[in-house]
Design an enzyme around this catalytic site. Structure first.
Site, PDB file in Angstrom:
ATOM      1  N   ARG A 174      89.889  47.259  -6.470  1.00 41.31           N
ATOM      2  CA  ARG A 174      89.183  48.209  -5.848  1.00 41.31           C
ATOM      3  C   ARG A 174      88.280  48.971  -6.872  1.00 41.31           C
ATOM      4  O   ARG A 174      88.668  49.363  -7.949  1.00 41.31           O
ATOM      5  CB  ARG A 174      90.298  49.344  -5.179  1.00 41.31           C
ATOM      6  CG  ARG A 174      90.061  50.924  -5.259  1.00 41.31           C
ATOM      7  CD  ARG A 174      90.875  51.529  -4.603  1.00 41.31           C
ATOM      8  NE  ARG A 174      92.224  51.948  -5.207  1.00 41.31           N
ATOM      9  CZ  ARG A 174      92.246  52.565  -6.241  1.00 41.31           C
ATOM     10  NH1 ARG A 174      91.214  53.135  -6.978  1.00 41.31           N
ATOM     11  NH2 ARG A 174      93.584  52.702  -6.906  1.00 41.31           N
ATOM     12  N   HIS A 192      90.680  55.597  -5.294  1.00 44.06           N
ATOM     13  CA  HIS A 192      91.841  55.363  -4.087  1.00 44.06           C
ATOM     14  C   HIS A 192      91.287  55.952  -2.833  1.00 44.06           C
ATOM     15  O   HIS A 192      91.102  55.284  -1.565  1.00 44.06           O
ATOM     16  CB  HIS A 192      93.423  55.808  -4.303  1.00 44.06           C
ATOM     17  CG  HIS A 192      94.132  55.827  -3.008  1.00 44.06           C
ATOM     18  ND1 HIS A 192      94.504  54.623  -2.727  1.00 44.06           N
ATOM     19  CD2 HIS A 192      94.678  56.859  -2.540  1.00 44.06           C
ATOM     20  CE1 HIS A 192      95.471  54.581  -1.811  1.00 44.06           C
ATOM     21  NE2 HIS A 192      95.445  56.023  -1.426  1.00 44.06           N
ATOM     22  N   TYR A 251      93.370  56.958 -14.726  1.00 41.37           N
ATOM     23  CA  TYR A 251      94.383  55.816 -14.740  1.00 41.37           C
ATOM     24  C   TYR A 251      93.752  54.404 -14.959  1.00 41.37           C
ATOM     25  O   TYR A 251      94.509  53.232 -15.182  1.00 41.37           O
ATOM     26  CB  TYR A 251      95.336  55.745 -13.437  1.00 41.37           C
ATOM     27  CG  TYR A 251      94.815  55.545 -12.281  1.00 41.37           C
ATOM     28  CD1 TYR A 251      94.763  54.500 -11.746  1.00 41.37           C
ATOM     29  CD2 TYR A 251      94.574  56.924 -11.685  1.00 41.37           C
ATOM     30  CE1 TYR A 251      94.257  54.333 -10.601  1.00 41.37           C
ATOM     31  CE2 TYR A 251      94.112  56.909 -10.184  1.00 41.37           C
ATOM     32  CZ  TYR A 251      93.765  55.480  -9.753  1.00 41.37           C
ATOM     33  OH  TYR A 251      93.479  55.328  -8.551  1.00 41.37           O
TER      34      TYR A 251
HETATM   35  C1  LIG Z   1     105.153  55.009   3.866  1.00 39.50           C
HETATM   36  C2  LIG Z   1     104.153  55.781   2.881  1.00 39.50           C
HETATM   37  N1  LIG Z   1     104.388  56.162   1.783  1.00 39.50           N
HETATM   38  C3  LIG Z   1     103.374  56.760   0.995  1.00 39.50           C
HETATM   39  C4  LIG Z   1     101.981  56.756   1.547  1.00 39.50           C
HETATM   40  C5  LIG Z   1     100.988  57.485   0.702  1.00 39.50           C
HETATM   41  N2  LIG Z   1     100.064  56.435   0.200  1.00 39.50           N
HETATM   42  C6  LIG Z   1      98.998  56.345   1.097  1.00 39.50           C
HETATM   43  S1  LIG Z   1      98.129  54.938   0.206  1.00 39.50           S
HETATM   44  C7  LIG Z   1      99.327  54.534  -0.870  1.00 39.50           C
HETATM   45  C8  LIG Z   1      99.239  53.477  -1.802  1.00 39.50           C
HETATM   46  C9  LIG Z   1      98.878  52.042  -1.112  1.00 39.50           C
HETATM   47  O1  LIG Z   1      98.817  51.093  -2.064  1.00 39.50           O
HETATM   48  P1  LIG Z   1      98.463  49.496  -1.562  1.00 39.50           P
HETATM   49  O2  LIG Z   1      99.335  49.363  -0.636  1.00 39.50           O
HETATM   50  O3  LIG Z   1      98.435  48.833  -2.683  1.00 39.50           O
HETATM   51  O4  LIG Z   1      96.896  49.696  -0.948  1.00 39.50           O
HETATM   52  P2  LIG Z   1      95.494  50.126  -1.349  1.00 39.50           P
HETATM   53  O5  LIG Z   1      95.461  51.553  -1.218  1.00 39.50           O
HETATM   54  O6  LIG Z   1      95.530  49.638  -2.894  1.00 39.50           O
HETATM   55  O7  LIG Z   1      94.561  49.494  -0.587  1.00 39.50           O
HETATM   56  C10 LIG Z   1     100.154  55.637  -0.687  1.00 39.50           C
HETATM   57  C11 LIG Z   1     101.734  55.496  -1.639  1.00 39.50           C
HETATM   58  C12 LIG Z   1     101.828  56.565   2.846  1.00 39.50           C
HETATM   59  N3  LIG Z   1     100.876  56.631   3.401  1.00 39.50           N
HETATM   60  N4  LIG Z   1     102.719  55.949   3.773  1.00 39.50           N
END
Ligand SMILES: Cc1ncc(C[n+]2csc(CCOP(=O)(O)OP(=O)(O)O)c2C)c(N)n1
Ligand SMILES: [Mg+2]
Length: 359
Positions: A256, A260, A269
């Site tokens: 990415r 975020h 980070y």
């Molecule tokens: C069940 C849940 N826990 C925590 C969150 C908060 N949260 C939103 S995105 C994220 C990280 C997701 O990372 P990844 O699966 O690698 O997808 P990326 O954002 O990198 O595309 C988190 C922890 C959430 N939306 N849902």
């Protein structure tokens, strides 16, 4: 072809190298017009993403998860899908929507804060976006199970991040898919971070693709910045799903390039050097070099594609902004056909609160 890449060894499927040179053996053989269309979709996705970020900074958009760097995964995957297939997205899938023909104005409308933007137009098989990480995976498996019972001959695709692979939903979904040989294509967009958590803190497995081995079906790691590699893996996995040969896990290894979300600051980070390294691996740049070597890209084509992308994006912004803003009712309107009494009571409370605070 997928089975020729051992996920335990971390071998990645690649069709184009980092200098844009074609690698022998796995080119999906798309006709020139399709290759150019794939590039156009990638350019549109990048333009639409950049515009969303600007709108957010101007207060015209809500919190937004940018996807610069993910274009090869997004466009490669959905370019290989057929009309009848279903798609269960996650929250960073802009290029999927653009490729599948979802109106960009609707997508913008959603991130402008109006859930009406999530209503998929008739004829498009796209499930609403899952914000809870990983929750779309068992839903996609359920839909695939239904498709199998009904002998529909379609594939059900779902996307998720590397972080989602730590959720129970991921393991339950893939386990079920393996046992019942559902027609699923699982696509993990491994951008190496879940907000600030690096992939190495997410799992001790060497690859995410190898998790498929434990569930009894093929897993393959592809270079997620190589649009033709994603396309080739997706086309094979989709064909296997539609023809009753069971599910596949595709791990698209990418990065990415942005934060975020608009409320994150990735420089806290990730190092500048790391980002620069991935900017050199930009999926658009790589595909452009490949097209140029084939005589399918020049400055005039670039201008044509960029101009068309600007027009496409500006039209969507104008259309989305011309729509009425969300009302308190909208927050409650899109989950149930008939609103349950507890939600009706909450809506009444909210309205009373708003009218009181206006007095
Ligand atoms: C069940 C849940 N826990 C925590 C969150 C908060 N949260 C939103 S995105 C994220 C990280 C997701 O990372 P990844 O699966 O690698 O997808 P990326 O954002 O990198 O595309 C988190 C922890 C959430 N939306 N849902
Ligand atoms: Mg991630």
């Amino acid at each position: 072809m997928i089975e020729r890449f051992d996920p335990l060894k971390g071998e990645k499927l690649r069709v184009i190298d980092e200098a844009g040179e074609p690698l022998a053996g796995f080119d999906p053989g798309l006709p020139d017009s399709e290759l150019r269309l794939v590039y156009e979709r990638m350019v549109r996705t990048r333009a639409a993403d950049a515009k969303a970020l600007k709108l957010q900074r101007q207060g015209r958009f809500g919190t937004y998860p940018p996807s610069r760097g993910h274009e090869a995964v997004q466009v490669g995957l959905t370019s290989a899908m057929s009309r009848g297939d279903w798609f269960f997205p996650y929250f960073r899938d802009l290029g999927m929507y653009i490729t599948l023909g979802y109106p960009l104005a609707d997508y913008y409308h959603l991130w402008m804060g109006n859930e009406a933007g999530l209503r998929t137009p008739d004829g498009l098989n796209i499930y609403p976006i899952s914000i809870p990480v990983g929750s779309q995976i068992p839903q996609a498996v359920g839909a695939a199970m239904a498709a199998k019972y009904r002998k529909l001959g379609i594939a059900v695709v779902t996307t998720f991040g590397d972080g989602a692979t730590s959720e129970g939903d991921f393991h339950e979904g893939l386990n079920f898919a393996g046992v019942f040989r559902t027609p699923n294509v699982f696509v993990c967009v491994n951008n190496q971070f879940a907000i600030s958590v690096p992939r190495a803190r997410q799992t001790a497995s060497a690859t995410i693709a190898q998790k498929a081995v434990a569930y009894g079906f093929p897993g393959v790691q592809v270079d997620g910045n190589d649009v033709l590699a994603v396309y080739a893996a997706a086309r094979e996995a989709l064909g296997n799903a539609r023809d009753g040969r069971g599910p596949t896990l595709i791990e698209a290894f990418t990065y990415r390039m942005g934060d975020h979300t608009t409320s994150d600051d990735a420089s806290r980070y990730r190092s500048k050097e790391e980002l620069q390294e991935w900017e050199r691996k930009d999926p658009l740049l790589r595909f452009r070099m490949y097209l140029a070597k084939k005589g399918l890209w020049d400055e005039a084509f670039e201008k044509e594609v960029q101009d068309a992308a600007t027009l496409f994006v500006e039209k969507a912004v104008a259309e989305a902004e011309a729509r009425p803003s969300a009302t308190p009712d909208d927050i409650f309107a899109y989950t149930y056909a008939v609103m349950p009494p507890d939600l009706a009571a909450q809506l009444a409370d909210l309205k009373a609160f708003i009218s009181e605070s206006r007095r």
